[in-house]
Scaffold this motif. Structure first.
Motif, PDB file in Angstrom:
ATOM      1  N   GLY A  53      62.923   4.440  44.285  1.00 58.18           N
ATOM      2  CA  GLY A  53      62.983   3.319  45.221  1.00 58.18           C
ATOM      3  C   GLY A  53      64.394   2.978  45.628  1.00 58.18           C
ATOM      4  O   GLY A  53      64.667   2.631  46.781  1.00 58.18           O
ATOM      5  N   ASN A  60      63.448  -3.522  53.474  1.00 52.72           N
ATOM      6  CA  ASN A  60      62.043  -3.833  53.207  1.00 52.72           C
ATOM      7  C   ASN A  60      61.211  -2.600  52.862  1.00 52.72           C
ATOM      8  O   ASN A  60      59.983  -2.673  52.785  1.00 52.72           O
ATOM      9  CB  ASN A  60      61.427  -4.544  54.427  1.00 52.72           C
ATOM     10  CG  ASN A  60      62.101  -5.864  54.714  1.00 52.72           C
ATOM     11  OD1 ASN A  60      62.379  -6.645  53.798  1.00 52.72           O
ATOM     12  ND2 ASN A  60      62.399  -6.127  55.979  1.00 52.72           N
ATOM     13  N   ASP A  61      61.876  -1.454  52.651  1.00 47.28           N
ATOM     14  CA  ASP A  61      61.153  -0.237  52.281  1.00 47.28           C
ATOM     15  C   ASP A  61      60.612  -0.350  50.854  1.00 47.28           C
ATOM     16  O   ASP A  61      61.171  -1.080  50.021  1.00 47.28           O
ATOM     17  CB  ASP A  61      62.082   0.978  52.358  1.00 47.28           C
ATOM     18  CG  ASP A  61      62.510   1.305  53.780  1.00 47.28           C
ATOM     19  OD1 ASP A  61      61.979   0.675  54.710  1.00 47.28           O
ATOM     20  OD2 ASP A  61      63.386   2.178  53.948  1.00 47.28           O
ATOM     21  N   SER A  62      59.541   0.376  50.588  1.00 48.40           N
ATOM     22  CA  SER A  62      58.997   0.409  49.231  1.00 48.40           C
ATOM     23  C   SER A  62      58.390   1.772  48.962  1.00 48.40           C
ATOM     24  O   SER A  62      58.092   2.545  49.882  1.00 48.40           O
ATOM     25  CB  SER A  62      57.938  -0.683  49.036  1.00 48.40           C
ATOM     26  OG  SER A  62      56.778  -0.412  49.816  1.00 48.40           O
ATOM     27  N   THR A  64      55.462   3.734  46.262  1.00 48.74           N
ATOM     28  CA  THR A  64      54.398   3.602  45.256  1.00 48.74           C
ATOM     29  C   THR A  64      54.115   4.964  44.652  1.00 48.74           C
ATOM     30  O   THR A  64      53.867   5.930  45.377  1.00 48.74           O
ATOM     31  CB  THR A  64      53.108   3.043  45.890  1.00 48.74           C
ATOM     32  OG1 THR A  64      53.372   1.756  46.456  1.00 48.74           O
ATOM     33  CG2 THR A  64      52.000   2.910  44.844  1.00 48.74           C
ATOM     34  N   VAL A  79      55.264   0.499  41.553  1.00 46.49           N
ATOM     35  CA  VAL A  79      55.767   0.187  42.895  1.00 46.49           C
ATOM     36  C   VAL A  79      57.206  -0.290  42.788  1.00 46.49           C
ATOM     37  O   VAL A  79      57.535  -1.109  41.917  1.00 46.49           O
ATOM     38  CB  VAL A  79      54.917  -0.913  43.565  1.00 46.49           C
ATOM     39  CG1 VAL A  79      55.399  -1.170  44.992  1.00 46.49           C
ATOM     40  CG2 VAL A  79      53.437  -0.548  43.558  1.00 46.49           C
ATOM     41  N   SER A  80      58.077   0.217  43.656  1.00 45.58           N
ATOM     42  CA  SER A  80      59.481  -0.193  43.655  1.00 45.58           C
ATOM     43  C   SER A  80      59.929  -0.571  45.056  1.00 45.58           C
ATOM     44  O   SER A  80      59.484   0.011  46.041  1.00 45.58           O
ATOM     45  CB  SER A  80      60.369   0.938  43.131  1.00 45.58           C
ATOM     46  OG  SER A  80      61.754   0.607  43.240  1.00 45.58           O
ATOM     47  N   ASP A  81      60.848  -1.538  45.115  1.00 46.11           N
ATOM     48  CA  ASP A  81      61.488  -1.839  46.393  1.00 46.11           C
ATOM     49  C   ASP A  81      62.814  -1.070  46.466  1.00 46.11           C
ATOM     50  O   ASP A  81      63.140  -0.277  45.579  1.00 46.11           O
ATOM     51  CB  ASP A  81      61.691  -3.352  46.578  1.00 46.11           C
ATOM     52  CG  ASP A  81      62.644  -3.984  45.556  1.00 46.11           C
ATOM     53  OD1 ASP A  81      63.418  -3.246  44.900  1.00 46.11           O
ATOM     54  OD2 ASP A  81      62.623  -5.221  45.414  1.00 46.11           O
ATOM     55  N   SER A  82      63.590  -1.310  47.506  1.00 48.36           N
ATOM     56  CA  SER A  82      64.805  -0.515  47.732  1.00 48.36           C
ATOM     57  C   SER A  82      65.974  -0.927  46.842  1.00 48.36           C
ATOM     58  O   SER A  82      67.029  -0.292  46.885  1.00 48.36           O
ATOM     59  CB  SER A  82      65.221  -0.599  49.206  1.00 48.36           C
ATOM     60  OG  SER A  82      65.494  -1.948  49.566  1.00 48.36           O
ATOM     61  N   LYS A 121      55.455   6.255  50.608  1.00 44.72           N
ATOM     62  CA  LYS A 121      56.675   5.569  51.048  1.00 44.72           C
ATOM     63  C   LYS A 121      56.346   4.719  52.267  1.00 44.72           C
ATOM     64  O   LYS A 121      55.940   5.238  53.307  1.00 44.72           O
ATOM     65  CB  LYS A 121      57.767   6.578  51.403  1.00 44.72           C
ATOM     66  CG  LYS A 121      58.313   7.370  50.234  1.00 44.72           C
ATOM     67  CD  LYS A 121      59.446   8.283  50.700  1.00 44.72           C
ATOM     68  CE  LYS A 121      59.995   9.129  49.575  1.00 44.72           C
ATOM     69  NZ  LYS A 121      61.085  10.023  50.021  1.00 44.72           N
TER      70      LYS A 121
END
Length: 291
Positions: A53, A60-62, A64, A79-82, A121
């Motif tokens: 991530g 705002n990208d993520s 999974t 799940v991770s954010d940037s 993604k």
């Protein structure tokens, strides 16, 4: 909070990301009450998601990661954010199986050796990017490296590790990713391979107090590694009552009316953090009436 540190070679031919994730995996154990082997498995997947991530470019990208294996854990999701902030869950948090042939927690046996790793993604485009590959081993690090090799054609080394104490608390947890850029030469590859062969497991190094900075320098030793950036990711769930309401509304008016007609409060728990949201029959009817 975790500590994620990234370095790049002086010539820009390779970079390494290293994450100390003890606090993150400890939170996974606290929330999900996982057995030792599930703490190790879900921890590895969550560490991998955080490292992947953090490579996303948009705020705002993520990303999974989902493993559907034939083992007793059932589905695992992270799940991770940037910024590397993560959340995760597993279908079956308590699995008890014998240690593997090396006397270690048998993550591959718990997750399953057959199944798929899915990578989704969300880059803010019309449709998310989805890659699905067969599991290589169920040990997770190998599966992530194989995803990069087959789906993105990026030579990648991935190492993930979680050490669990006898009382089920987390002793250490972390991992690293090393990726080669298209113009990396054979000399660079040889140096990185030699460095990897000299290193102990990442969880053992972190348990002994080795820092992410020191591990990153070991990985790219001889290639003049330079600091790139760093982050302090945490286990972070973004659930809310409003999101839960949207899920209920998606059931449709007739279904909501039917549930409300039982004249009982309903309870909905978040998969990722366990937070409980209670809705009264009156609130359900109001949601149904708003459609």
């Amino acid at each position: 909070m975790g500590k994620l540190y990234r370095v790049i070679t002086a010539d820009g031919s390779a970079f390494a990301s290293v994450l100390d994730a003890k606090d993150i995996v400890s939170e996974i154990e606290r929330i999900h009450k996982t057995s030792a082997v599930v703490t190790a498995g879900l921890g590895r997947l969550t560490i991998g998601a955080s490292l992947m991530g953090y490579m996303l470019k948009g705020q705002n990208d993520s990303i999974t990661l989902r493993i559907d294996g034939d083992g007793l854990t059932g589905q695992l999701v992270a799940v991770s954010d940037s910024m590397g902030n993560v959340k995760s869950y597993v279908n079956n948090p308590v699995v008890e199986i014998p240690l593997n042939a090396q006397g270690k927690l048998d993550v591959g046996g718990a997750v399953g050796h057959n199944g798929t790793l899915s990578v989704v993604k969300d880059l803010g485009l019309k449709e998310p990017y989805v890659g699905v590959i067969p599991l290589v081993s169920g040990e997770i690090a190998e599966d992530i490296a194989n995803y990069y090799a087959t789906s993105e054609q990026i030579p990648t080394v991935c190492s993930l590790g979680v050490l669990v104490n006898p009382d089920l608390s987390v002793k250490s947890a972390g991992g690293f990713l090393v990726q080669l850029l298209p113009f990396a030469d054979e000399k660079c590859i040889d140096i990185i391979e030699k460095n990897l062969n000299k290193m102990r497991p990442v969880s053992a190094m972190l348990a002994d107090g080795t820092t992410p900075e020191e591990i990153a320098d070991m990985l790219l030793d001889g290639l003049n590694p330079e600091p790139l950036d760093q982050s302090a990711p945490v286990y972070k769930c973004d659930c809310s009552r409003e999101r839960t309401e949207r899920v209920l509304i998606s059931l449709g008016k007739s279904e909501l009316d039917s549930i409300a007609d039982d004249n009982k409060d309903i309870s909905i728990n978040c998969h990722f953090c366990g937070k409980e949201y209670i809705f009264t029959p009156e609130e359900l009817r109001k949601l149904a009436g708003g459609q």
